[in-house]
Design a protein around this motif. Structure first.
Motif, short mmCIF file in Angstrom:
data_model
loop_
_atom_site.label_atom_id
_atom_site.label_comp_id
_atom_site.label_asym_id
_atom_site.label_seq_id
_atom_site.Cartn_x
_atom_site.Cartn_y
_atom_site.Cartn_z
N GLU A 73 35.31 -1.18 -81.28
CA GLU A 73 34.51 -0.63 -82.37
C GLU A 73 35.10 -1.10 -83.70
OE1 GLU A 73 33.30 3.78 -84.09
OE2 GLU A 73 34.43 3.63 -82.23
N ILE A 74 34.20 -1.50 -84.62
CA ILE A 74 34.69 -1.91 -85.94
C ILE A 74 34.92 -0.65 -86.77
CG2 ILE A 74 34.13 -3.18 -88.06
CD1 ILE A 74 34.57 -4.98 -85.60
N VAL A 75 36.18 -0.42 -87.15
CA VAL A 75 36.53 0.81 -87.88
C VAL A 75 37.00 0.50 -89.31
CG1 VAL A 75 37.05 2.12 -85.80
CG2 VAL A 75 38.87 0.81 -86.92
N GLY A 76 37.09 -0.78 -89.64
CA GLY A 76 37.49 -1.13 -90.99
C GLY A 76 37.01 -2.53 -91.33
N PHE A 77 36.82 -2.76 -92.62
CA PHE A 77 36.31 -4.06 -93.08
C PHE A 77 36.73 -4.29 -94.52
CE2 PHE A 77 32.76 -6.35 -95.29
CZ PHE A 77 32.92 -7.58 -94.66
N VAL A 78 37.13 -5.51 -94.82
CA VAL A 78 37.34 -5.95 -96.21
C VAL A 78 36.62 -7.26 -96.40
CG1 VAL A 78 39.00 -6.73 -97.96
CG2 VAL A 78 39.63 -4.88 -96.40
#
Ligand code: COA
Length: 183
Positions: free
Chosen positions: A74-79
């Motif tokens: 699961e994608i839980v963070g992004f920059v």
């Protein structure tokens, strides 16, 4: 359910290490991430939600300066970030999002630090970003990044409400952090 044990654990993980239940892996985004990144941004006010196409572009052309944090698939963070064409010593950070269940554990700052430590970015001396006047979490995160690097933040006007036209939008002030000497 997302669980992260502690800040040091987040900070020490990279894509070279296998994922497990408690530790997000930080890695460059790919095209298959764009829909999930869009969903994360949608769930992360006050961020502006861009089209999926924008996140596809970021995952295609700007992988060297963007990062996703993945936990249990699961994608839980992004920059999202990029090096502006006229300022090769600047990393401009566009959007940072951490899933609300994982906030306050160091993931936002760790993602920024992971980008800055990449081999191709050794010439970066300043991080720039824009922040709304009341975004305490964003301001806290960038202040912490500056503190950790032993450097300063300079704040100036950049995008003002009227620049956004009909769309009601707060001013976005420019934060310039640096110089970074050792990352
Ligand atoms: C901003 C955001 C990415 C921070 O992510 P995070 O993983 O919770 O941040 P971190 O845990 O890495 O915190 C880094 C520092 O910021 C500080 N901070 C985090 N949330 C804060 C808050 N709500 N108020 C004040 N300071 C805060 C922490 O205390 C920490 O400082 P420290 O290292 O000195 O302890 C997250 O809150 C978020 O996704 N918000 C919604 C979207 C957004 O506003 N994005 C930023 C605009 S681009």
């Amino acid at each position: 359910m997302m669980t992260i044990n502690n800040k040091e654990e987040v900070a020490s993980r990279t894509s070279a290490q296998p994922a497990n239940k408690t530790q997000p892996v930080l890695r460059a985004p790919n095209l298959d991430d764009a829909k999930a990144v869009h969903a994360l941004i949608t769930a992360s006010p006050p961020l502006d939600v861009n089209s999926v196409y924008v996140y596809l572009l970021l995952s295609h052309h700007f992988t060297d300066t963007c990062v996703v944090a993945e936990l249990d698939n699961e994608i839980v963070g992004f920059v999202s970030a990029y090096v502006p064409p006229k300022t090769p010593d600047v990393l401009f950070v566009w959007q940072v999002a951490v899933h609300e269940r994982g906030r306050g554990l160091g993931l936002g700052k760790s993602m920024l630090q992971e980008i800055l430590q990449r081999p191709g970015l050794q010439n970066i001396r300043f991080v720039e970003t824009t922040v709304g006047p009341d975004n305490a979490a964003s301001r806290g995160m960038f202040a912490s990044l500056a503190r950790k690097a032993g450097t300063e933040i300079n704040e100036t006007a950049l995008f003002e409400g009227h620049h956004f036209g009909e769309q009601a939008h707060e001013d976005e002030r420019l934060l310039r952090i640096g110089p970074f000497t050792e990352k």
